[in-house]
Enzyme design. Structure first.
Site, short mmCIF file in Angstrom:
data_model
loop_
_atom_site.label_atom_id
_atom_site.label_comp_id
_atom_site.label_asym_id
_atom_site.label_seq_id
_atom_site.Cartn_x
_atom_site.Cartn_y
_atom_site.Cartn_z
N ASP A 313 48.60 35.27 -59.37
CA ASP A 313 47.17 35.33 -59.24
C ASP A 313 46.57 36.22 -58.60
O ASP A 313 47.07 36.90 -57.66
CB ASP A 313 46.96 33.84 -58.69
N ASP A 314 45.25 36.57 -58.97
CA ASP A 314 44.42 37.24 -57.83
C ASP A 314 44.60 38.87 -58.08
O ASP A 314 43.61 39.50 -57.46
CB ASP A 314 44.47 36.80 -56.42
N HIS A 364 41.37 34.16 -64.29
CA HIS A 364 41.22 33.54 -62.87
C HIS A 364 39.75 33.76 -62.25
O HIS A 364 39.54 33.68 -61.25
CB HIS A 364 42.27 34.14 -62.13
N HIS A 368 36.22 34.58 -57.95
CA HIS A 368 37.09 33.55 -57.38
C HIS A 368 36.59 32.45 -56.70
O HIS A 368 36.58 32.13 -55.31
CB HIS A 368 38.14 34.23 -56.31
N HIS A 455 51.07 35.07 -55.88
CA HIS A 455 49.88 36.02 -56.00
C HIS A 455 50.25 37.64 -55.95
O HIS A 455 51.17 37.92 -54.91
CB HIS A 455 49.08 36.04 -54.43
ZN ZN Z 1 43.30 32.58 -56.67
#
Ligand code: ZN
Length: 487
Positions: A313-314, A364, A368, A455
């Site tokens: 993620d991210d 995603h 955020h 991540h």
């Molecule tokens: Zn995240």
């Protein structure tokens, strides 16, 4: 601290108590030193270049905006979720100025959360800082930061702040520069902004006229938040400052043609305009070279192996994602990358590399946020803008969605056409930043059909991944995407 009694004849239990107090002070003290050392080494490691004096590295080659990188800091602590994104360059004055602002926002937020906790209120707040980047052909970038903080009550607070930097010259810019520092031009600027606001169909019915007059009074201070593009100057106001909340962040975009007579000679850009329009990217070429990979994956599906889905993620991130792609390739593993639209915008080439390597692309959101607190309109913007940029940049659609913090409700589900994917193995890599712990968490709780959360913005995750893949392979796991897992 405990006071040592003065009497001579103190009892022996008192001696023991004092000894214990002193011992615990020593142990506690060394633990604190250990902690501070640990955190300083973690933050150095985070930059990936421990040798440089300032912990900021700029991956200029891969960024869409040469000379600028995007920094993303996310804390998944359920009590105080924080997602902070801001630009950084190689210029320390610029970096320090922005970091100072970010630190103030973070300190303010945690102080408020702590204050609520002290009076026994168990609240879940949120801090979200995102930014938009505007470029001008002179090389000047305008960064408009939007800081949203929520610490209880009906509404959060939103604040706009702007920063300017030209990596080619190392200079910043002010509104005074743009208008030749001439106070006589202020009333014309003010008038142009008012005219724009009162003619904007999206805004005009929501304006508070007294506040508009006040916030557009002809003084420099009213015009400090602006973005300079090749075609226009966009003036920003804080939410609620001049209009009802329904408007969101009010802006007045005025074409440079219209302002031409008022502009400093340097910023009269008519003649330059044509030259830069060619820069628009045409990155929508479809890539059909992945047929073979799909066939291979289908073959794998028929095997009897235990399966696991690795998720990242991210990202994307030029250094970390690239290293992760290499490790995945070494094990012939396919994974799913839940990307932030904001970072895909900055690093389109890295997003493209993820797609080209045959991994699943996941959405995603752009900034955020905690979507549970967001309006349906905000939710759909966050999801749709991100899906759009992923497809524009990679030529492939995102096929799954992971809400930030894993937080969603019925409104979020309604706004998402993509299946919502959470996880069952949390490596807490964002917290410990320790390559060895990554494997420890995976060992502890991975089973057949697990989805592992990691991540790809932390160097420690890239560094620990090889051991994780070696272990899982040894245990007989096959690496699949989340969509393959759910087939
Ligand atoms: Zn995240």
């Amino acid at each position: 601290m405990k006071k040592i009694p003065a009497e001579k004849n103190r009892s022996s239990w008192m001696d023991i108590l004092i000894t214990c107090t002193i011992l615990s002070l020593i142990v506690g003290g060394s633990y604190l030193i250990f902690l501070s050392k640990k955190s300083s080494s973690a933050s150095t490691k985070n930059t990936g270049h421990a040798a440089t004096s300032i912990p900021t590295t700029v991956d200029t080659i891969d960024s869409k905006y040469p000379g600028i990188k995007i920094n993303t800091e996310i804390s998944n602590d359920p009590d105080t979720p924080v997602a902070v994104q801001y630009p950084q360059s190689t210029d320390e004055t610029f970096n320090t100025e922005i970091k100072k602002y970010i630190k103030q926002a973070k300190d303010h937020y945690s102080a408020e959360i702590t204050a609520y906790k002290e009076i026994g209120e168990d609240i879940t707040g949120e801090l979200n800082i995102s930014f938009k980047t505007f470029s001008h052909h002179s090389g000047m970038y305008s960064f408009i930061l939007e800081t949203y903080s929520y610490v209880g009550g009906a509404n959060g607070e939103t604040e706009i702040q702007s920063f300017y930097f030209n990596p080619k010259t190392g200079e910043s810019i002010t509104i005074e520069d743009i208008f030749e520092n001439d106070v006589n031009r202020l009333s014309d600027i003010s008038e142009a902004i008012r005219e724009q606001l009162y003619n904007d169909p999206k805004i005009k019915d929501y304006l508070f006229s007294d506040e508009v007059s006040k916030h557009t009074e002809p003084i420099w201070n009213n015009f400090q938040k602006f973005a300079l593009t090749d075609d226009s100057l966009i003036f920003y106001f804080n939410k609620y400052d001049i209009a009802a909340g329904a408007v969101g962040i009010p802006t007045a975009s005025i074409s440079l043609d219209k302002l031409d007579k008022l502009l400093a000679t340097e910023f009269k850009m008519k003649e330059e305009k044509a030259k830069d329009n060619t820069k628009e990217t045409a990155a929508t070429e479809k890539n059909n070279g992945d047929k073979d990979e799909l066939d291979t994956n289908e073959k794998d599906m028929t095997s009897e192996n235990k399966r696991v889905a690795l998720t990242f993620d991210d990202g994307p991130d030029p250094k970390v994602t690239t290293q992760i792609l290499e490790t995945l390739k070494k094990y012939d593993a396919k994974a799913t990358f839940f990307m932030l639209g904001s970072r895909v915008e900055y690093y389109p080439d890295i997003a493209k590399n993820v797609q080209a390597a045959g991994h699943e692309l996941g959405n995603h959101t752009w900034t955020h946020p905690n979507l549970v607190k967001a309006s349906a309109k905000k939710i759909s913007n966050e999801i749709n803008n991100t899906s759009t940029i992923i497809e524009d940049v990679t030529g492939q659609k995102a096929t799954s969605f992971r809400p930030p913090y894993g937080a969603f409700n019925d409104t979020v589900s309604e706004q998402s056409d993509l299946p919502i994917i959470l996880w069952d193995v949390d490596t807490l890599d964002w917290k410990h930043r320790n390559p060895n712990q990554l494997l420890a968490y995976v060992k502890q709780s991975t089973k057949d059909g697990s989805i592992i959360l990691m991540h790809d913005i932390h160097q420690s995750t890239a560094d620990g991944l090889d051991a994780v893949l070696a272990y899982l392979k040894d245990e007989g796991y096959e690496f699949v995407t989340v969509s393959q897992l759910n087939e």
